[in-house]
Scaffold this motif. Structure first.
Motif, PDB file in Angstrom:
ATOM      1  N   PRO A 195      95.419  54.353 148.274  1.00  0.00           N
ATOM      2  CA  PRO A 195      96.131  53.335 147.409  1.00  0.00           C
ATOM      3  C   PRO A 195      97.510  53.462 147.129  1.00  0.00           C
ATOM      4  O   PRO A 195      98.084  54.311 147.430  1.00  0.00           O
ATOM      5  CB  PRO A 195      95.513  53.700 145.925  1.00  0.00           C
ATOM      6  CG  PRO A 195      94.894  54.970 146.218  1.00  0.00           C
ATOM      7  CD  PRO A 195      94.844  55.075 147.637  1.00  0.00           C
ATOM      8  N   GLN A 196      98.466  52.262 147.056  1.00  0.00           N
ATOM      9  CA  GLN A 196      99.569  52.359 147.189  1.00  0.00           C
ATOM     10  C   GLN A 196     100.289  52.824 145.777  1.00  0.00           C
ATOM     11  O   GLN A 196      99.527  52.615 144.737  1.00  0.00           O
ATOM     12  CB  GLN A 196     100.338  50.812 147.130  1.00  0.00           C
ATOM     13  CG  GLN A 196      99.986  50.348 148.654  1.00  0.00           C
ATOM     14  CD  GLN A 196     100.726  51.236 149.679  1.00  0.00           C
ATOM     15  OE1 GLN A 196     101.922  51.321 149.583  1.00  0.00           O
ATOM     16  NE2 GLN A 196      99.734  51.530 150.885  1.00  0.00           N
ATOM     17  N   ASN A 197     101.456  53.444 145.726  1.00  0.00           N
ATOM     18  CA  ASN A 197     102.088  53.735 144.319  1.00  0.00           C
ATOM     19  C   ASN A 197     102.273  52.539 143.658  1.00  0.00           C
ATOM     20  O   ASN A 197     102.790  51.397 144.304  1.00  0.00           O
ATOM     21  CB  ASN A 197     103.147  54.689 144.684  1.00  0.00           C
ATOM     22  CG  ASN A 197     102.979  56.122 145.234  1.00  0.00           C
ATOM     23  OD1 ASN A 197     101.848  56.435 144.802  1.00  0.00           O
ATOM     24  ND2 ASN A 197     103.637  56.541 145.728  1.00  0.00           N
ATOM     25  N   MET A 198     102.405  52.521 142.447  1.00  0.00           N
ATOM     26  CA  MET A 198     103.101  51.505 141.681  1.00  0.00           C
ATOM     27  C   MET A 198     104.624  51.359 141.828  1.00  0.00           C
ATOM     28  O   MET A 198     105.020  52.262 141.862  1.00  0.00           O
ATOM     29  CB  MET A 198     102.564  51.925 140.110  1.00  0.00           C
ATOM     30  CG  MET A 198     101.195  51.722 139.603  1.00  0.00           C
ATOM     31  SD  MET A 198     100.310  50.176 139.782  1.00  0.00           S
ATOM     32  CE  MET A 198     101.072  49.256 138.855  1.00  0.00           C
ATOM     33  N   PHE A 243     104.098  45.179 134.405  1.00  0.00           N
ATOM     34  CA  PHE A 243     103.698  45.474 133.175  1.00  0.00           C
ATOM     35  C   PHE A 243     104.205  44.047 132.234  1.00  0.00           C
ATOM     36  O   PHE A 243     103.427  43.556 131.306  1.00  0.00           O
ATOM     37  CB  PHE A 243     104.337  46.681 132.400  1.00  0.00           C
ATOM     38  CG  PHE A 243     104.109  46.805 130.903  1.00  0.00           C
ATOM     39  CD1 PHE A 243     102.862  47.399 130.700  1.00  0.00           C
ATOM     40  CD2 PHE A 243     104.883  46.378 129.865  1.00  0.00           C
ATOM     41  CE1 PHE A 243     102.559  47.648 129.242  1.00  0.00           C
ATOM     42  CE2 PHE A 243     104.693  46.530 128.642  1.00  0.00           C
ATOM     43  CZ  PHE A 243     103.405  47.165 128.301  1.00  0.00           C
ATOM     44  N   GLN A 244     105.262  43.556 132.527  1.00  0.00           N
ATOM     45  CA  GLN A 244     105.618  42.515 132.121  1.00  0.00           C
ATOM     46  C   GLN A 244     104.627  41.273 132.116  1.00  0.00           C
ATOM     47  O   GLN A 244     104.462  40.449 131.363  1.00  0.00           O
ATOM     48  CB  GLN A 244     107.097  42.087 132.539  1.00  0.00           C
ATOM     49  CG  GLN A 244     108.404  42.849 132.052  1.00  0.00           C
ATOM     50  CD  GLN A 244     109.745  42.762 132.623  1.00  0.00           C
ATOM     51  OE1 GLN A 244     109.809  41.599 133.424  1.00  0.00           O
ATOM     52  NE2 GLN A 244     110.454  43.362 132.124  1.00  0.00           N
TER      53      GLN A 244
END
Length: 118
Positions: free
Chosen positions: A38-41, A48-49
């Motif tokens: 999985p890719q990092n955020m 989040f917005q």
């Protein structure tokens, strides 16, 4: 015809050996077959917005958990296992790291700080 028989015999010998090595690879944590990681955020707040703007709440939307509550001081802490919720006057609250081994230790320290004792 002999070539086909030879190829089939060869496959019958190779396939079980291949399966056996895969078994040992998985058993001992081998890296033979890499799965997609999985890719990092992202480092910005766009995700989040987007979640915040898409959340529906006809009361008060808690900015840190996106919970819908009646009043701001009803917001839950995002990580209650490691945070204590401390309510202040005027309907505000904060989530702070647990302060020790006793229940309510963080709230006690905040109250002492408010009084200027620490």
């Amino acid at each position: 015809m002999r070539l086909i028989t030879l190829l089939i015999s060869l496959l019958l010998l190779i396939l079980p050996a291949s399966a056996q090595f895969q078994f040992f690879e998985h058993m001992f944590g081998g890296q033979g077959h890499q799965q997609a990681q999985p890719q990092n955020m992202g480092s910005d707040s766009a995700w989040f917005q987007q979640q915040y703007e898409g959340a529906h709440c006809d009361k008060y939307l808690c900015p840190h958990t996106l919970s819908c509550v009646h009043f701001p001081h009803h917001c839950p802490c995002a990580f209650p296992a490691v945070e204590d919720k401390v309510e202040f006057g005027q309907g505000s609250m904060a989530c702070v790291s647990k302060g020790g081994f006793k229940e309510g230790e963080a709230a006690r320290k905040i109250e002492l700080a408010r009084k200027g004792l620490i």
